[in-house]
Design an enzyme around this catalytic site. Sequence first.
Site, PDB file in Angstrom:
ATOM      1  N   GLU A  88       6.020  -3.880  11.794  1.00 18.54           N
ATOM      2  CA  GLU A  88       4.992  -2.833  11.672  1.00 18.54           C
ATOM      3  C   GLU A  88       3.790  -3.482  11.004  1.00 18.54           C
ATOM      4  OE1 GLU A  88       5.232  -0.053  13.055  1.00 18.54           O
ATOM      5  OE2 GLU A  88       7.370   0.137  13.431  1.00 18.54           O
TER       6      GLU A  88
ATOM      7  N   ASN B  69       0.797  -1.235   0.000  1.00 22.47           N
ATOM      8  CA  ASN B  69       0.000   0.000   0.000  1.00 22.47           C
ATOM      9  C   ASN B  69       0.828   1.282   0.000  1.00 22.47           C
ATOM     10  OD1 ASN B  69       0.695  -0.739   2.691  1.00 22.47           O
ATOM     11  ND2 ASN B  69      -0.839   0.666   3.481  1.00 22.47           N
TER      12      ASN B  69
ATOM     13  N   GLU C  44       9.916   2.382  14.257  1.00 25.36           N
ATOM     14  CA  GLU C  44      10.711   2.917  13.157  1.00 25.36           C
ATOM     15  C   GLU C  44      11.050   4.371  13.438  1.00 25.36           C
ATOM     16  OE1 GLU C  44       8.412   2.569   9.644  1.00 25.36           O
ATOM     17  OE2 GLU C  44       8.865   0.463   9.367  1.00 25.36           O
TER      18      GLU C  44
ATOM     19  N   CYS D 171      -2.627   1.365   7.124  1.00 26.30           N
ATOM     20  CA  CYS D 171      -2.537   0.649   8.400  1.00 26.30           C
ATOM     21  C   CYS D 171      -3.131   1.450   9.545  1.00 26.30           C
ATOM     22  CB  CYS D 171      -1.087   0.301   8.692  1.00 26.30           C
ATOM     23  SG  CYS D 171       0.009   1.735   8.660  1.00 26.30           S
TER      24      CYS D 171
HETATM   25  P1  NAD Z   1       1.193  -8.999   3.578  1.00 26.40           P
HETATM   26  O1  NAD Z   1       1.506  -9.412   4.981  1.00 26.40           O
HETATM   27  O2  NAD Z   1       0.284  -9.845   2.769  1.00 26.40           O
HETATM   28  O3  NAD Z   1       2.538  -8.863   2.734  1.00 26.40           O
HETATM   29  C1  NAD Z   1       3.595  -8.036   3.168  1.00 26.40           C
HETATM   30  C2  NAD Z   1       4.900  -8.601   2.662  1.00 26.40           C
HETATM   31  O4  NAD Z   1       5.145  -9.844   3.288  1.00 26.40           O
HETATM   32  C3  NAD Z   1       4.951  -8.857   1.171  1.00 26.40           C
HETATM   33  O5  NAD Z   1       6.178  -8.388   0.671  1.00 26.40           O
HETATM   34  C4  NAD Z   1       4.889 -10.368   1.073  1.00 26.40           C
HETATM   35  O6  NAD Z   1       5.556 -10.844  -0.067  1.00 26.40           O
HETATM   36  C5  NAD Z   1       5.647 -10.756   2.329  1.00 26.40           C
HETATM   37  N1  NAD Z   1       5.462 -12.109   2.828  1.00 26.40           N
HETATM   38  C6  NAD Z   1       4.405 -12.942   2.709  1.00 26.40           C
HETATM   39  N2  NAD Z   1       4.664 -14.124   3.319  1.00 26.40           N
HETATM   40  C7  NAD Z   1       5.901 -14.030   3.853  1.00 26.40           C
HETATM   41  C8  NAD Z   1       6.735 -14.902   4.614  1.00 26.40           C
HETATM   42  N3  NAD Z   1       6.350 -16.133   4.957  1.00 26.40           N
HETATM   43  N4  NAD Z   1       7.944 -14.461   4.998  1.00 26.40           N
HETATM   44  C9  NAD Z   1       8.371 -13.214   4.676  1.00 26.40           C
HETATM   45  N5  NAD Z   1       7.631 -12.351   3.950  1.00 26.40           N
HETATM   46  C10 NAD Z   1       6.412 -12.753   3.546  1.00 26.40           C
HETATM   47  O7  NAD Z   1       0.638  -7.487   3.683  1.00 26.40           O
HETATM   48  P2  NAD Z   1       0.095  -6.559   2.500  1.00 26.40           P
HETATM   49  O8  NAD Z   1      -1.258  -7.047   2.092  1.00 26.40           O
HETATM   50  O9  NAD Z   1       1.130  -6.341   1.467  1.00 26.40           O
HETATM   51  O10 NAD Z   1      -0.060  -5.176   3.290  1.00 26.40           O
HETATM   52  C11 NAD Z   1      -1.172  -4.841   4.040  1.00 26.40           C
HETATM   53  C12 NAD Z   1      -0.910  -5.032   5.527  1.00 26.40           C
HETATM   54  O11 NAD Z   1       0.236  -4.287   5.918  1.00 26.40           O
HETATM   55  C13 NAD Z   1      -2.062  -4.488   6.366  1.00 26.40           C
HETATM   56  O12 NAD Z   1      -2.295  -5.359   7.444  1.00 26.40           O
HETATM   57  C14 NAD Z   1      -1.518  -3.154   6.859  1.00 26.40           C
HETATM   58  O13 NAD Z   1      -2.122  -2.691   8.041  1.00 26.40           O
HETATM   59  C15 NAD Z   1      -0.071  -3.464   7.041  1.00 26.40           C
HETATM   60  N6  NAD Z   1       0.736  -2.250   7.003  1.00 26.40           N
HETATM   61  C16 NAD Z   1       1.300  -1.811   8.165  1.00 26.40           C
HETATM   62  C17 NAD Z   1       2.030  -0.628   8.180  1.00 26.40           C
HETATM   63  C18 NAD Z   1       2.664  -0.122   9.445  1.00 26.40           C
HETATM   64  O14 NAD Z   1       3.560   0.702   9.371  1.00 26.40           O
HETATM   65  N7  NAD Z   1       2.248  -0.590  10.612  1.00 26.40           N
HETATM   66  C19 NAD Z   1       2.183   0.112   6.994  1.00 26.40           C
HETATM   67  C20 NAD Z   1       1.610  -0.370   5.829  1.00 26.40           C
HETATM   68  C21 NAD Z   1       0.883  -1.551   5.839  1.00 26.40           C
END
Ligand code: NAD
Length: 473
Positions: free
Chosen positions: A248, A150, A454, A282
């Site tokens: 995060e 995102n 962070e 998020c």
């Molecule tokens: P996601 O968890 O589906 O994917 C995030 C990343 O994790 C991707 O690069 C994916 O390839 C990787 N991934 C998947 N399986 C993995 C594994 N087993 N080991 C290592 N990496 C792996 O999340 P998304 O759909 O891309 O993003 C949305 C989520 O991120 C929401 O829950 C949102 O709240 C959160 N988010 C948090 C913040 C924050 O700063 N707290 C900021 C942005 C988004």
Amino acid sequence: MERHGHWIGGVLVPPSAGEYFAVLDPESDRPFALAARGTPADVDAAVQAAQAAFPAFSRAPVNVREAVLSRAAALLERDAEEFASLMVTEIGSPIGKARHEVQRAADVFRAAAGATRYLSGKTLPSDTPGKLNLTFRVPLGVIASITPFNVPLAKGVRLSAIPLAFGNTVAMLPSEEAPLMALRLAQLYREAGLPAGCFNVVTGFGHEIGDSLTGHPLVRSISFTGSTRVGAHIREIAARTGKKLTLELGGKSPLVVLDDANLARAVQAAIQGSFGNQGQVCMASSRIYVQRGIAAEFLSRFGDAARRLGLGDLRDPATVIGPIINARQRARIRAHVDDAVAKGATVECGGRWIGHRCEPTVLTGVTRDMLCHSEETFGPVTAVYAVDGLDEALRAANDTRYGLAAAIFTSDLGHALRYARDVDAGMVHVNGATAQAEPHVPFGGVGDSGTGREGPEYDMEAMTEWKWVSIQL
Ligand code: NAD
């Protein structure tokens, strides 16, 4: 269609298995590029390249790292429209959000450039006569950086520039929804003069290659932004393999509006917090608690403003609501709204879909048994609840496993400070939206929203190690 390899050791490298995956435009789900489908062998090559670059980079004079990161900021500003345009195509970002994110990312580069000079130690007294104790902060080595879809540039920069500032090197796994942004970032680093091997990108599917990155013996620290589900899995790997960790994760951030609030500003913050980037944020204000006496007025103004949000061309600055990233996320949003309606909630506005875009949706009558009450929807859907006052608002705000951001609108300083003290969240905003970020503040959450913070000063703990040196004089 263009094919993109991994970025390893300062060059584009074809995938070891020869396989690619389609990168889709979320507006139509049509493929517009092919990206390398990484394997554990590709991950190993990226980590080895980062490890090989580490000794020289970690010992480079601090002004070398500072100059690279400062140049990166300037280059990003020079190419801002190109980066923003890629974000529109790759993740369906409205242009306004994309431009804002580019500027934020440039700010992070500059904060990271400044952070190169933060690394410091102490002199400590000694129990032994004539002995001098010194402490140093030393970089760790290879950092595994994993980003969400995102905010691919803001997080791509944050999760690389800060580790690099301290003299670490990086192996990045970007979201499979946004591989091109990470590869473009690699080109930017090259032009900024970052030595080959310091920043590496392996594209592919996290569920296929994520564990080979986070579990790699040469990776010393993991910096992950993404879902709570994947974060919990990574937490276990980090614990088993003894790695440092910053997580995060998701949120369910409460916005409280008391009856002495500036209502116009509260509505504006609710709109921005709930519907910015079509709710794929998020820190989204997915729970809004309004004091009963002003609830009807708030709801009426909030609904009116939500209905006016632009759903037009993504490149028109008036557009706020873009498409939802993929079929899985769309199904999740539909399931949350359908479940709420089936169990008795009222759709005050929105609820319909135009192609892959969900109208800004406001629900009332949401109860604890509904999915959207406690789970992250990650779309333009929020719920408004009436509460009797601050005590009830606090109880409701804390009725969650998450704890990322929280906000309150009130003109009573005592109420504001009590909320700030007692709400379970890593970040609290008074008379401001839940969704806020600055490069140098401690950014992060508690509970299911994450571990660690962070921000250059706070990342230092996860990305460097203390060393004690004693000198007998
Ligand atoms: P996601 O968890 O589906 O994917 C995030 C990343 O994790 C991707 O690069 C994916 O390839 C990787 N991934 C998947 N399986 C993995 C594994 N087993 N080991 C290592 N990496 C792996 O999340 P998304 O759909 O891309 O993003 C949305 C989520 O991120 C929401 O829950 C949102 O709240 C959160 N988010 C948090 C913040 C924050 O700063 N707290 C900021 C942005 C988004």
